[in-house]
Scaffold this active site. Structure first.
Site, mmCIF file in Angstrom:
data_model
loop_
_atom_site.group_PDB
_atom_site.id
_atom_site.type_symbol
_atom_site.label_atom_id
_atom_site.label_comp_id
_atom_site.label_asym_id
_atom_site.label_seq_id
_atom_site.Cartn_x
_atom_site.Cartn_y
_atom_site.Cartn_z
ATOM 1 N N GLY A 5 0.840 -1.190 0.000
ATOM 2 C CA GLY A 5 0.000 0.000 0.000
ATOM 3 C C GLY A 5 0.878 1.242 0.000
ATOM 4 O O GLY A 5 2.009 1.208 0.500
ATOM 5 N N CYS A 16 5.756 -0.123 7.440
ATOM 6 C CA CYS A 16 5.438 1.026 6.587
ATOM 7 C C CYS A 16 6.676 1.421 5.798
ATOM 8 O O CYS A 16 7.772 1.479 6.355
ATOM 9 C CB CYS A 16 4.990 2.181 7.483
ATOM 10 S SG CYS A 16 4.579 3.678 6.577
ATOM 11 N N LEU A 17 6.496 1.711 4.518
ATOM 12 C CA LEU A 17 7.636 2.113 3.683
ATOM 13 C C LEU A 17 8.246 3.424 4.175
ATOM 14 O O LEU A 17 9.413 3.702 3.918
ATOM 15 C CB LEU A 17 7.203 2.256 2.216
ATOM 16 C CG LEU A 17 6.729 0.964 1.530
ATOM 17 C CD1 LEU A 17 6.296 1.254 0.099
ATOM 18 C CD2 LEU A 17 7.808 -0.104 1.560
ATOM 19 N N HIS A 49 -4.569 1.626 7.365
ATOM 20 C CA HIS A 49 -3.193 2.122 7.514
ATOM 21 C C HIS A 49 -2.948 3.277 6.532
ATOM 22 O O HIS A 49 -2.395 4.315 6.908
ATOM 23 C CB HIS A 49 -2.208 0.962 7.260
ATOM 24 C CG HIS A 49 -0.768 1.354 7.251
ATOM 25 N ND1 HIS A 49 0.132 0.890 8.189
ATOM 26 C CD2 HIS A 49 -0.052 2.170 6.425
ATOM 27 C CE1 HIS A 49 1.327 1.410 7.931
ATOM 28 N NE2 HIS A 49 1.245 2.177 6.869
ATOM 29 N N GLU A 50 -3.392 3.084 5.278
ATOM 30 C CA GLU A 50 -3.148 4.117 4.256
ATOM 31 C C GLU A 50 -4.032 5.341 4.482
ATOM 32 O O GLU A 50 -3.592 6.472 4.265
ATOM 33 C CB GLU A 50 -3.379 3.547 2.851
ATOM 34 C CG GLU A 50 -2.479 2.372 2.476
ATOM 35 C CD GLU A 50 -1.002 2.604 2.724
ATOM 36 O OE1 GLU A 50 -0.550 3.770 2.654
ATOM 37 O OE2 GLU A 50 -0.288 1.630 3.015
ATOM 38 N N GLN A 75 3.158 9.966 1.084
ATOM 39 C CA GLN A 75 4.439 9.253 1.197
ATOM 40 C C GLN A 75 5.347 9.532 0.001
ATOM 41 O O GLN A 75 6.544 9.242 0.057
ATOM 42 C CB GLN A 75 4.203 7.740 1.306
ATOM 43 C CG GLN A 75 3.533 7.321 2.597
ATOM 44 C CD GLN A 75 3.349 5.815 2.646
ATOM 45 O OE1 GLN A 75 2.373 5.298 2.128
ATOM 46 N NE2 GLN A 75 4.294 5.111 3.244
ATOM 47 N N HIS A 117 -2.527 7.670 6.788
ATOM 48 C CA HIS A 117 -1.502 8.536 6.178
ATOM 49 C C HIS A 117 -2.113 9.846 5.673
ATOM 50 O O HIS A 117 -1.460 10.884 5.683
ATOM 51 C CB HIS A 117 -0.829 7.833 4.992
ATOM 52 C CG HIS A 117 0.311 6.947 5.383
ATOM 53 N ND1 HIS A 117 1.425 7.407 6.043
ATOM 54 C CD2 HIS A 117 0.524 5.613 5.196
ATOM 55 C CE1 HIS A 117 2.269 6.399 6.240
ATOM 56 N NE2 HIS A 117 1.750 5.300 5.744
HETATM 57 ZN ZN ZN Z 1 2.519 3.411 5.777
#
Ligand code: ZN
Length: 188
Positions: free
Chosen positions: A45, A94-95, A136-137, A50, A140
């Protein structure tokens, strides 16, 4: 185009992202680049903030996960959670927070209103990893990271890693937004 990913202490990850009014060629291009960047980083995701864009857009592709091979990639614009059901705990990563994992409790099932890649309004019910990744996204887009939702005790255990990320020490196999301090990034 592979876009560099903003890391933990970056201010853009803390902003409330703005809704989109429609989808133009610029957004279509961004969506393609977001999928490319996410796959390059082996993520499932990715939210627009991000990659440096404070807009309410996220992409999801869980097809690399066991039992989710047939799950279609999703483009989600202006999401709004209408209702939730049940709770469960899962480990997240998470990236934007490389090298850190932690357990987070979230609703197990969500009903979501959103716009798809054609800006068509949709309502869907999601469970399992899809519900988890979506939440989660969506976080963000509101400036929230999964580490904010970890229990205090668990969060203490990763404090050093977070401080190290905040100081600019980043070791990833994917490109990240360069910080003022030392950045170690093995671009592959
Ligand atoms: Zn994330």
């Amino acid at each position: 185009m592979i876009l560099p990913i903003n890391i933990y202490s970056d201010d853009i990850l803390r902003l409330k992202a703005k809704p989109l009014k429609g989808v133009d060629s610029g957004i279509e291009e961004l969506v393609v680049s977001m999928f490319e960047s996410m796959h390059n980083a082996s993520g499932i995701g990715l939210a627009a903030p991000q990659v440096g864009r404070s807009i309410r857009l996220l992409v999801l592709d869980l097809s690399c996960l066991k039992n989710y091979e047939h799950e279609k990639p999703m483009v989600v614009i202006n999401p709004h959670i209408l209702s939730v059901r049940g709770y469960n705990e899962m480990e997240e990563g998470c990236l934007s927070v490389p090298g850190v994992q932690g357990d987070v409790v979230r609703p197990a099932v969500i009903t979501l209103k959103y716009r798809d890649e054609h800006f068509k309004e949709r309502i869907g019910e999601f469970s399992g990893m899809v519900a988890r990744a979506l939440q989660h996204e969506i976080d963000h887009l509101d400036g929230t990271l999964f580490v904010d939702r970890m229990e205090k005790r668990d969060r203490k255990k990763i404090q050093k890693e977070l401080e190290s990320l905040a100081s600019g020490l980043v070791d990833t196999k994917y490109p990240v937004v360069a910080r003022e301090l030392v950045t170690i990034s093995k671009h592959s």
